[in-house]
Scaffold this motif. Structure first.
Motif, PDB file in Angstrom:
ATOM      1  N   ALA A  27       0.834  -1.204   0.000  1.00 23.37           N
ATOM      2  CA  ALA A  27       0.000   0.000   0.000  1.00 23.37           C
ATOM      3  C   ALA A  27       0.868   1.253   0.000  1.00 23.37           C
ATOM      4  O   ALA A  27       0.587   2.222  -0.697  1.00 23.37           O
ATOM      5  CB  ALA A  27      -0.943  -0.003   1.201  1.00 23.37           C
ATOM      6  N   LEU A  30       2.270   1.825  -3.423  1.00 21.83           N
ATOM      7  CA  LEU A  30       1.250   2.347  -4.319  1.00 21.83           C
ATOM      8  C   LEU A  30       1.039   3.843  -4.095  1.00 21.83           C
ATOM      9  O   LEU A  30       0.912   4.613  -5.044  1.00 21.83           O
ATOM     10  CB  LEU A  30      -0.073   1.602  -4.119  1.00 21.83           C
ATOM     11  N   VAL A  31       0.984   4.230  -2.812  1.00 19.52           N
ATOM     12  CA  VAL A  31       0.781   5.644  -2.478  1.00 19.52           C
ATOM     13  C   VAL A  31       1.899   6.501  -3.052  1.00 19.52           C
ATOM     14  O   VAL A  31       1.672   7.569  -3.619  1.00 19.52           O
ATOM     15  CB  VAL A  31       0.693   5.837  -0.950  1.00 19.52           C
ATOM     16  N   PRO A  35       0.105   6.650  -7.625  1.00 25.79           N
ATOM     17  CA  PRO A  35      -1.102   7.282  -7.076  1.00 25.79           C
ATOM     18  C   PRO A  35      -2.295   7.195  -8.024  1.00 25.79           C
ATOM     19  O   PRO A  35      -3.435   7.318  -7.599  1.00 25.79           O
ATOM     20  CB  PRO A  35      -0.678   8.736  -6.850  1.00 25.79           C
ATOM     21  N   GLY A  38      -5.113   4.981  -7.075  1.00 30.44           N
ATOM     22  CA  GLY A  38      -6.026   5.576  -6.104  1.00 30.44           C
ATOM     23  C   GLY A  38      -7.101   6.406  -6.795  1.00 30.44           C
ATOM     24  O   GLY A  38      -8.267   6.391  -6.404  1.00 30.44           O
ATOM     25  N   TRP A  39      -6.670   7.154  -7.860  1.00 30.20           N
ATOM     26  CA  TRP A  39      -7.650   7.978  -8.576  1.00 30.20           C
ATOM     27  C   TRP A  39      -8.672   7.111  -9.284  1.00 30.20           C
ATOM     28  O   TRP A  39      -9.843   7.475  -9.404  1.00 30.20           O
ATOM     29  CB  TRP A  39      -6.939   8.889  -9.588  1.00 30.20           C
ATOM     30  N   ILE A  41      -9.700   4.108  -8.237  1.00 29.79           N
ATOM     31  CA  ILE A  41     -10.598   3.617  -7.179  1.00 29.79           C
ATOM     32  C   ILE A  41     -11.571   4.720  -6.791  1.00 29.79           C
ATOM     33  O   ILE A  41     -12.765   4.488  -6.598  1.00 29.79           O
ATOM     34  CB  ILE A  41      -9.791   3.154  -5.946  1.00 29.79           C
ATOM     35  N   ARG A  42     -11.051   5.956  -6.695  1.00 30.30           N
ATOM     36  CA  ARG A  42     -11.884   7.098  -6.337  1.00 30.30           C
ATOM     37  C   ARG A  42     -12.989   7.297  -7.354  1.00 30.30           C
ATOM     38  O   ARG A  42     -14.135   7.516  -7.003  1.00 30.30           O
ATOM     39  CB  ARG A  42     -11.023   8.350  -6.238  1.00 30.30           C
ATOM     40  N   LEU A  45     -15.657   4.849  -6.771  1.00 28.62           N
ATOM     41  CA  LEU A  45     -16.465   5.066  -5.575  1.00 28.62           C
ATOM     42  C   LEU A  45     -17.302   6.330  -5.645  1.00 28.62           C
ATOM     43  O   LEU A  45     -18.392   6.395  -5.089  1.00 28.62           O
ATOM     44  CB  LEU A  45     -15.555   5.149  -4.331  1.00 28.62           C
ATOM     45  N   ALA A  46     -16.753   7.359  -6.330  1.00 27.44           N
ATOM     46  CA  ALA A  46     -17.408   8.665  -6.314  1.00 27.44           C
ATOM     47  C   ALA A  46     -18.574   8.666  -7.289  1.00 27.44           C
ATOM     48  O   ALA A  46     -18.490   8.106  -8.364  1.00 27.44           O
ATOM     49  CB  ALA A  46     -16.411   9.761  -6.676  1.00 27.44           C
ATOM     50  N   PRO A  47     -19.666   9.378  -6.920  1.00 19.62           N
ATOM     51  CA  PRO A  47     -20.822   9.434  -7.815  1.00 19.62           C
ATOM     52  C   PRO A  47     -20.545  10.366  -8.964  1.00 19.62           C
ATOM     53  O   PRO A  47     -19.659  11.204  -8.896  1.00 19.62           O
ATOM     54  CB  PRO A  47     -21.924  10.006  -6.915  1.00 19.62           C
ATOM     55  N   SER A  93      -8.841  14.004 -10.243  1.00 15.81           N
ATOM     56  CA  SER A  93      -9.244  13.928  -8.831  1.00 15.81           C
ATOM     57  C   SER A  93      -9.423  15.334  -8.284  1.00 15.81           C
ATOM     58  O   SER A  93      -8.984  16.308  -8.905  1.00 15.81           O
ATOM     59  CB  SER A  93      -8.180  13.188  -8.012  1.00 15.81           C
ATOM     60  N   ARG A  94     -10.091  15.409  -7.145  1.00 11.78           N
ATOM     61  CA  ARG A  94     -10.340  16.707  -6.509  1.00 11.78           C
ATOM     62  C   ARG A  94      -9.804  16.722  -5.085  1.00 11.78           C
ATOM     63  O   ARG A  94      -9.719  15.676  -4.433  1.00 11.78           O
ATOM     64  CB  ARG A  94     -11.853  16.989  -6.446  1.00 11.78           C
ATOM     65  N   PRO A  96      -9.907  16.671  -1.404  1.00 10.98           N
ATOM     66  CA  PRO A  96     -11.014  16.053  -0.656  1.00 10.98           C
ATOM     67  C   PRO A  96     -11.301  16.667   0.711  1.00 10.98           C
ATOM     68  O   PRO A  96     -11.904  16.024   1.569  1.00 10.98           O
ATOM     69  CB  PRO A  96     -10.491  14.629  -0.474  1.00 10.98           C
TER      70      PRO A  96
ATOM     71  N   TRP B  27     -16.878  19.154   2.088  1.00 10.22           N
ATOM     72  CA  TRP B  27     -16.271  17.845   2.315  1.00 10.22           C
ATOM     73  C   TRP B  27     -16.333  17.508   3.808  1.00 10.22           C
ATOM     74  O   TRP B  27     -15.786  18.244   4.634  1.00 10.22           O
ATOM     75  CB  TRP B  27     -14.830  17.837   1.815  1.00 10.22           C
ATOM     76  N   LEU B  56      -4.194   6.337  -0.229  1.00 13.67           N
ATOM     77  CA  LEU B  56      -4.097   5.999  -1.657  1.00 13.67           C
ATOM     78  C   LEU B  56      -5.304   6.544  -2.416  1.00 13.67           C
ATOM     79  O   LEU B  56      -5.172   7.091  -3.513  1.00 13.67           O
ATOM     80  CB  LEU B  56      -4.019   4.480  -1.821  1.00 13.67           C
TER      81      LEU B  56
END
Lengths: 233, 144
Positions: A27, A30-31, A35, A38-39, A41-42, A45-47, A93-94, A96, B27, B56
């Motif tokens: 992990a 990956l970070v 990265p 991660g975007w 996956i985001r 998940l994000a609507p 990505s934004r 958060p 947020w 991540l």
């Protein structure tokens, strides 16, 4: 019974500590190195809020804005031909949290993006390039608390200062200036192409010290729903 | 399995944070609240894994920023200090959530804190509520 369960869980954790440790290392790698996973996956998940940022609806509203602009001879004569030096980029990505308002786009140094350039959506200014990486760039939007921009308003080109934040405003408007709801606010900064639309005047009031006027603005897009932008080169 | 439950709660927190953030522009720190609460139930290695997975997904830029580093350290600090206060664990967890969020705002979002106190209030309240909910869910499976 519960203690036995807890004890056996702890033993399970101890047995699998090396697996957990390996996952932690993976992990971390990956970070630091990838990265972009991660975007992805985001984005899963994000609507997806189409909303106001639906391209078709925005194009229509943009056309209406252009028609209004065309009616105002003073502004029209000052508008240059929109330069072709714009690069299309996708929002990856934004930010958060609530401390900034920025997003990451998939264009960077290798694509010709440089610091401070204007970022637009449907012909409307939405931000500026705040930081540039090799393949990506961070865009600070006009809704960021630290965003400021020299603007002009309406037919007579009244000078004002646009200040960003949750409720962006045009400030430092001279008291004698006559503004009305619906007046176009456009960029007058030397750093951006002149005449980029920013928003429309919604409400006008006096500043706290009564020395100037201030105008809250309406925006035809939803900053959270923007998926692609244009970046000036 | 406890780690699986913790992982699922983290996923729920991520979805909620993105949902509210993208929909409203405000947020809510669901993920931070979840991680701080989960630090009371999982081992250090499990917490490290959960924190890294959260980082991540939350990290919005290719570089590791100071905000993300501090964000990642807060649940670790909560883990190390979880037994330091003589209060009920859920209260200690809630206090750490408040403290962590307040610290983040003071360090990175002082202007937001001053100009938009409503944003901070909404964030804190929703995060605390979510933290209590996560605590309750995890506590149900913990041995008495």
């Amino acid at each position: 019974m519960d203690n036995a369960v807890f004890t056996s869980y702890n033993e399970l954790v101890k047995k699998n500590i090396w697996i957990l440790g390996a996952l932690v290392v993976l992990a971390a790698l990956l970070v630091l190195l990838r990265p972009q996973y991660g975007w992805r996956i985001r984005s899963f998940l994000a609507p997806d809020f189409g909303g106001k940022s639906d391209v078709g609806a925005l194009a229509l509203e943009n056309e209406a804005l252009k028609v209004e602009l065309a009616k105002l001879k003073n502004i029209k004569s000052q508008l240059p031909q929109r330069p072709a030096n714009f690069l299309r980029a996708v929002v990856l990505s934004r930010y958060p949290m609530n401390f900034k308002n920025e997003f990451l786009i998939d264009a960077g140094v290798r694509d010709g993006v440089s610091l401070g350039k204007a970022v637009t959506f449907g012909g409307v200014l939405v931000g500026e390039v705040g930081e540039v990486f090799e393949r990506t760039s961070l865009v600070r939007t006009i809704f960021d608390d630290d965003f400021q921009l020299a603007v002009r308003i309406g037919v007579f080109g009244v000078d004002a200062l646009f200040t960003g934040g949750t409720l962006p405003k045009a400030t430092l408007i001279p008291q004698p200036a006559r503004l009305k709801e619906g007046d176009i606010v456009y960029s007058a900064s030397p750093n951006f192409p002149y005449g980029l639309a920013v928003g429309e005047v919604a409400d006008i009031e006096s500043s706290a010290d009564q020395l100037f006027q201030e105008a809250t603005l309406n925006f035809v897009y939803d900053i959270g729903g923007i998926k692609t932008v244009l970046v000036s080169k | 399995m406890r780690i699986l439950k913790a992982f699922l709660l983290l996923v729920v927190a991520l979805i909620l944070q993105f949902f509210f953030g993208e929909a409203t522009g405000v947020w809510i720190s669901f993920v931070l609240a979840a991680l701080i609460t989960l630090s009371f139930f999982v081992s250090f290695v499990e917490l490290a894994l959960l924190v890294l997975l959260a980082v991540l997904v939350l990290n919005w830029q290719p570089a590791v920023s100071l905000e993300i580093v501090v964000f990642a350290l807060l649940p670790i600090a909560a883990f190390l200090l979880r037994g330091s206060l003589p209060w009920q664990p859920w209260l200690t967890s809630s206090f750490f959530i408040f403290l962590g969020l307040f610290a983040l705002y003071v360090v990175f979002g002082l202007k937001t804190l001053i100009v938009n106190p409503n944003t901070f209030s909404v964030d804190i309240l929703a995060s605390l509520l979510f933290g209590v909910l996560v605590f309750h869910v995890m506590d149900k499976s913990a041995p008495k």
